[in-house]
Write a protein that holds these residues in place. Structure first.
Motif, short mmCIF file in Angstrom:
data_model
loop_
_atom_site.label_atom_id
_atom_site.label_comp_id
_atom_site.label_asym_id
_atom_site.label_seq_id
_atom_site.Cartn_x
_atom_site.Cartn_y
_atom_site.Cartn_z
N ASN A 131 -4.34 -2.50 3.11
CA ASN A 131 -4.00 -1.08 3.12
C ASN A 131 -2.49 -0.95 3.02
OD1 ASN A 131 -4.13 1.70 3.36
ND2 ASN A 131 -4.39 1.67 5.60
N VAL A 132 -1.97 -1.27 1.83
CA VAL A 132 -0.53 -1.41 1.67
C VAL A 132 0.20 -0.09 1.81
CG1 VAL A 132 -0.64 -1.16 -0.83
CG2 VAL A 132 1.22 -2.49 0.19
N ASP A 133 -0.47 1.06 1.54
CA ASP A 133 0.20 2.35 1.64
C ASP A 133 -0.02 3.01 2.99
OD1 ASP A 133 -2.48 2.71 1.24
OD2 ASP A 133 -2.27 4.45 -0.07
N ASN A 134 -0.67 2.27 3.93
CA ASN A 134 -0.88 2.74 5.29
C ASN A 134 -1.61 4.09 5.32
OD1 ASN A 134 0.87 0.69 6.97
ND2 ASN A 134 2.15 1.34 5.24
N SER A 135 -2.65 4.21 4.47
CA SER A 135 -3.40 5.46 4.41
C SER A 135 -4.27 5.59 5.66
CB SER A 135 -4.26 5.50 3.15
OG SER A 135 -5.19 4.43 3.15
N GLY A 136 -4.64 6.83 5.98
CA GLY A 136 -5.39 7.07 7.19
C GLY A 136 -6.82 6.61 7.12
N ASN A 137 -7.41 6.51 5.92
CA ASN A 137 -8.80 6.07 5.82
C ASN A 137 -8.97 4.57 5.96
OD1 ASN A 137 -7.73 5.22 3.42
ND2 ASN A 137 -8.94 6.61 2.15
N GLY A 138 -7.88 3.85 5.93
CA GLY A 138 -7.94 2.40 6.12
C GLY A 138 -8.54 1.64 4.95
N GLN A 139 -8.65 2.26 3.78
CA GLN A 139 -9.22 1.59 2.62
C GLN A 139 -8.23 0.58 2.05
OE1 GLN A 139 -12.35 2.10 1.58
NE2 GLN A 139 -12.66 3.58 3.24
N ASP A 140 -8.76 -0.59 1.64
CA ASP A 140 -7.92 -1.62 1.05
C ASP A 140 -7.53 -1.25 -0.37
OD1 ASP A 140 -7.99 -3.18 3.32
OD2 ASP A 140 -9.76 -4.31 2.66
N LYS A 141 -6.36 -1.71 -0.77
CA LYS A 141 -5.89 -1.60 -2.15
C LYS A 141 -5.76 -3.02 -2.72
CE LYS A 141 -5.21 2.76 -1.15
NZ LYS A 141 -5.42 2.67 0.31
N ILE A 142 -5.90 -3.11 -4.04
CA ILE A 142 -5.79 -4.41 -4.73
C ILE A 142 -4.38 -4.54 -5.27
CG2 ILE A 142 -6.72 -5.88 -6.54
CD1 ILE A 142 -9.31 -4.32 -6.39
N ILE A 143 -3.65 -5.53 -4.80
CA ILE A 143 -2.28 -5.79 -5.27
C ILE A 143 -2.31 -7.05 -6.11
CG2 ILE A 143 0.12 -6.16 -4.63
CD1 ILE A 143 -2.10 -4.91 -1.92
N VAL A 144 -1.82 -6.96 -7.34
CA VAL A 144 -1.84 -8.08 -8.27
C VAL A 144 -0.44 -8.23 -8.88
CG1 VAL A 144 -2.90 -9.11 -10.30
CG2 VAL A 144 -4.25 -7.61 -8.83
N GLY A 145 0.10 -9.43 -8.81
CA GLY A 145 1.36 -9.75 -9.48
C GLY A 145 1.13 -10.81 -10.54
N SER A 146 1.93 -10.81 -11.58
CA SER A 146 1.74 -11.75 -12.68
C SER A 146 3.02 -12.54 -12.92
CB SER A 146 1.36 -11.00 -13.96
OG SER A 146 2.46 -10.30 -14.49
N PHE A 147 2.86 -13.64 -13.65
CA PHE A 147 4.01 -14.47 -13.99
C PHE A 147 4.94 -13.77 -14.99
CE2 PHE A 147 1.60 -18.64 -12.94
CZ PHE A 147 1.78 -18.37 -11.60
N MET A 148 4.48 -12.70 -15.61
CA MET A 148 5.34 -11.92 -16.51
C MET A 148 6.22 -10.94 -15.76
SD MET A 148 4.72 -12.99 -19.57
CE MET A 148 5.34 -11.68 -20.62
#
Length: 909
Positions: free
Chosen positions: A29-46
């Protein structure tokens, strides 16, 4: 198709030709939302960072525009992303992004949009650390038991652990005995870092030991460490697993115990806090990533393990509970809560295939119909089986394995050779001595019955005949199309080809319902070039060195009617003599007997007799076929001209030996030339000039030798090719004479042709002599053998260039002897059976030694004796050894009752 599948809930493809690894995926929950839902964070080599919040309208939908919350180009490759309490003064979650030379911590926040505008997300840089060493991976946790915040530990490529207390750098320590970086994890219960070293052993280091050890300003130990001042970094415990690890995970679901999971290349380990093995599982496939998570059963742990076979396995401890198929090979797997759906499995492949799925089944709705039960009538089945077998047998007899008629009906190929020369000769770059070299036009017509793809026409003629164009490509997109192509044929070099027959080969693809690309097929059509293309009318010669006589069973035919285009005179008394002048310079005379049924062909060169002899027989057969005569036959009653044939073999072999020597000399001179070049280059680069000591003169001389040897090799290759063409002509003539002499069938003549003409072109690696010797030896051991002892002989085991041609000539002589005494050529299963029907006197056995070979040759009979006696000439040097040996020739006797003589002098002479 598997019943157990990964049911696609949401999926997307990230970027274009981007690459990802196991540290590039994170769920939180990277944005610290109140519903506690997870977010998908993806980084690339580019360098791209993307944050997703999937909201599919229905299961299996792809990514929508509103699912992508944020996409940022960070301009540096992203090695790893993690979410934790990385900012001091707050317990909000922040995003840590690891680059190769930098660590950045961001805050991600969202703003509610107005009216039709959606929510807006943005990233704000809280702080960053520039790294002095290249980073490999990182881990985080409450190091030292600190409450309410997370510290970060980064492992560099050279084995240094760098600890950051949020905005400040704490310390750095080098791992002892480090060679290559491995996976790194932090255990909060034991407050230690766990990694796998290049020694293939799991190592654990206490955080307190790291903190109080001597500061790692340098890789080497300082003088204070050597004197005992400060604490040295020591390992807490180690465990040798015997393989390299792919990843490490620490799982702790209660305060009483935690487990260390290590994924190896072939094994999966679960360790206790003290390094003891709790359990392990040997894997039968190559894993790619894994993730331990909680289990519904107390005391057990579930683990997701993905492999390179696109499979995802779920283990409860060491027991396989589920196996599901994935559409890609994942390099990272996570489990989270997305859109009020708990336990969503998120997988990421190395090429950017991101998928959210759940476990399920896909049951088959097909039900097999009830089988009609009835009693079997075995008598009717036997009758039906016999009828089917008869049909199959009839089809195999009439058509063979493939339906040839249907294949030929797909494409019809016809070739027409123009009866007249081209008005303007198409011959270019000719090397023939005459001023004008004629050319003749050949037309090839292709007519298709069905749609064909990629039709390619290739035309072949025997050198030195040349084509103006030999490759054509067609596309038959509609049925019943006719395509016609034309090209010209002419003689390019100043020697006679071995055949006047050409071949037009068409390769094409016929599309079918099952194979849209088409089934490849080949069809060919042979054509015959006119004799006048390479030959002109010439003056007959009364004397010649080589003569052969062909007998027929019909009255002689006028040569003017057989060769209408070669008549140089109109007198009726001269119709039985005709001269031929080849463009290459050879002259051949043809004589027809007025009283007997014989034809004589004579020339100064033995190989030049072939084309005229073959043309005579073919035209005689065509003439009598037009007359309605079906019993016409030719025969040869003279002695086999083996000695003339052997002289051509020796000449061809001598050119091969010369080519081998020239290539060896050229290789030596090239090595010498490069060595001198290196010496000169070293002299020229030297700061203190030194005299060349005539190296430049030696280089120039070596260069001239290399050029001269290269020209000699090229000239010898041309002579060798010309000699091989002459040898093929003589071989064709010998095969023809053997077939007429022994009245061999077409199948037996085909076996002879396969044995004597196995190569279209010979090389130094595989030449004509050793190939023919192996083929003839096989015939002598099988269908022409006399006893089982001969069948066990190994006459030629390797296809290497021989020392000389004596063995080959002896085998050819023995082959003719066996044929003369009743032997017959065949390739059936009983071909190896010894010959039983032998003429009186019997066949001589295949000799096992050189002395036995001499005795066999001395006792041979008169059946195919060459017309020459042996006589010694002036000794000449051997082309291979340089020693002077005696040369032997054969003189023609008038009687046919002479015995077969030795073809070489005894070794004592």
């Amino acid at each position: 198709m598997s019943l157990f599948k990964a049911r696609d809930w949401w999926s997307t493809i990230l970027g274009d030709k981007e690459e990802f690894d196991q540290g590039c995926l994170c769920l939180a929950n990277v944005d610290n939302s109140g519903n506690g839902q997870d977010k998908i964070i993806v980084g690339s080599f580019m360098g791209y960072l993307r944050i997703f919040s999937p909201h599919p309208a229905k299961t299996g939908d792809g990514a929508q525009a509103e699912d992508l919350l944020l996409e940022v180009d960070l301009r540096d490759p992203v090695l790893q992303v993690e979410v934790g309490k990385f900012v001091s003064g707050t317990e909000m979650l922040h995003l840590a992004v690891l680059h190769s030379r930098k660590l950045c911590v961001y805050s991600v926040s969202g703003t509610l949009g107005n009216v039709e505008h959606g929510n807006q997300y943005q990233m704000k840089l809280m702080y960053e650390h520039n790294l002095q060493r290249t980073a490999c991976n990182m881990t985080y946790g409450s190091f030292g038991g600190i409450k309410g915040r997370d510290l970060i530990c980064i492992q560099s490529m050279d084995g240094m652990l760098m600890v950051f207390e949020q905005e400040s750098y704490a310390f750095g320590r080098f791992l002892p005995g480090f060679l290559l970086p491995g996976p790194l994890a932090y255990s909060s219960r034991t407050d230690s870092f766990i990694t796998v070293s290049s020694c293939r052993q799991v190592e654990s280091y206490k955080y307190q030991v790291l903190a109080f050890a001597t500061d790692a300003d340098k890789r080497q130990e300082t003088e204070q460490q050597k004197l005992g001042s400060g604490k040295r970094l020591v390992v807490d415990w180690t465990l040798n697993i015997g393989e390299q690890a792919l990843d490490i995970c620490i799982v702790s679901f209660n305060q009483s115990a935690s487990s260390v999971f290590v994924l190896g290349e072939r094994n999966f380990f679960c360790l206790k806090d003290n390094g003891q093995i709790r359990f392990m599982k040997k894997l039968d496939w190559s894993p790619s990533c894994f993730l331990p998570y909680c289990s519904v059963s107390e005391g057990t742990i579930n683990t997701l393990i993905a492999n390179h076979n696109n499979m995802l396995h779920i283990y409860q401890d060491v027991t396989l509970k589920w196996a599901t198929q994935l559409p890609h090979i994942p390099v990272a797997v996570r489990v989270g809560c997305l859109h009020d759906l708990k336990g969503v499995i998120v997988t990421l492949s190395d090429d950017g295939h991101l998928q959210c799925s759940y476990l399920g089944t896909d049951p088959s709705l097909f039900q097999a119909p009830n089988v009609e039960s009835r009693e079997l009538n075995y008598d009717e089945l036997d009758v039906e089986m016999k009828e089917l077998q008869k049909i199959i047998k009839d089809v195999n007899k009439s058509q063979g394995v493939w339906p040839m008629t249907e294949r030929e009906d797909d494409l019809n190929v016809s070739v027409v050779v123009s009866p007249n020369f081209d008005s303007v000769s198409q011959a270019t770059d000719v090397e023939v001595g005459t001023d004008l070299v004629p050319s003749v036009t050949v037309k090839v017509t292709l007519q298709n019955r069905v749609i064909l793809q990629k039709a390619k026409l290739s035309v072949y003629v025997q050198p030195p005949l040349e084509l103006t164009c030999d490759q054509f490509t067609f596309e038959f997109m509609t049925p019943d199309l006719t395509r016609t192509v034309s090209f010209s044929v002419y003689l390019k070099r100043s020697y006679t080809p071995s055949e006047l027959e050409g071949n037009a080969v068409v390769s094409y693809s016929r599309p079918t319902d099952r194979n849209p690309d088409g089934i490849p097929r080949v069809i060919q059509c042979k054509f015959r070039l006119p004799l006048k293309l390479i030959c002109l009318p010439g003056q007959p010669s009364k004397t010649a060195s080589h003569k052969i006589t062909i007998d027929t069973n019909k009255s002689p035919v006028s040569l003017l009617s057989l060769f209408p285009g070669f008549a140089s005179q109109s007198d009726d008394d001269q119709v039985n003599v005709m001269g031929f002048h080849f463009l290459g310079g050879a002259r051949v005379t043809l004589l027809a007997s007025k009283t007997s049924q014989r034809y004589r062909i004579q020339s100064e060169q033995f190989e030049d007799l072939w084309l005229i002899t073959n043309e005579l027989i073919l035209r005689l057969q065509e003439y009598f076929e037009k007359q309605g005569v079906k019993d016409f036959a030719c025969s040869f009653s003279g002695s086999m001209p083996l000695q003339e044939y052997f002289e051509l073999i020796d000449h061809h072999f001598e050119l091969r030996i010369n080519g081998e020597k020239l290539e060896e000399l050229l290789s030596e001179r090239a090595v010498q030339f490069r060595a001198i070049q290196r010496r000169l280059l070293a002299r020229f680069k030297d700061k203190t000039p030194a005299p060349l000591q005539h190296l430049d003169t030696l280089l120039d001389g070596t260069y001239k030798q290399v050029i001269a040897l290269a020209d000699a090799v090229e000239e010898n290759q041309g002579n060798l090719f010309q000699s091989f063409t002459r040898l093929k002509s003589a071989t064709h003539l010998v095969i023809l004479l053997i077939g007429l002499w022994q009245k061999l069938s077409a199948d037996q003549v085909a076996i002879l042709e396969a044995a004597f003409l196995p190569l279209q072109e010979d090389t130094q690696e595989l030449g004509w002599e050793e190939t023919v010797d192996a083929a003839i030896s096989h015939l002598l051991k099988t269908c022409l053998s006399k006893s089982s002892k001969e069948q066990a002989l190994n006459l030629n085991s390797q296809l290497n260039i021989p020392k000389d041609t004596s063995q080959l000539k002896k085998h050819i002589t023995l082959l003719c002897d066996r044929l003369a005494k009743g032997g017959r050529l065949c390739l059936s299963t009983d071909a190896a059976a010894p010959q039983t029907m032998v003429m009186p006197g019997g066949c001589t056995t295949i000799p096992e030694s050189d002395l036995e070979e001499r005795s066999v040759e001395q006792d041979s009979t008169e059946l195919f004796t060459n017309h020459r006696h042996l006589s010694a000439e002036t000794p000449r040097p051997d082309p291979r050894t340089g020693q002077r040996i005696k040369a032997w020739t054969l003189r023609i006797p008038h009687s046919l009752s002479q015995h077969l003589q030795l073809m070489e002098a005894p070794k004592s002479q």
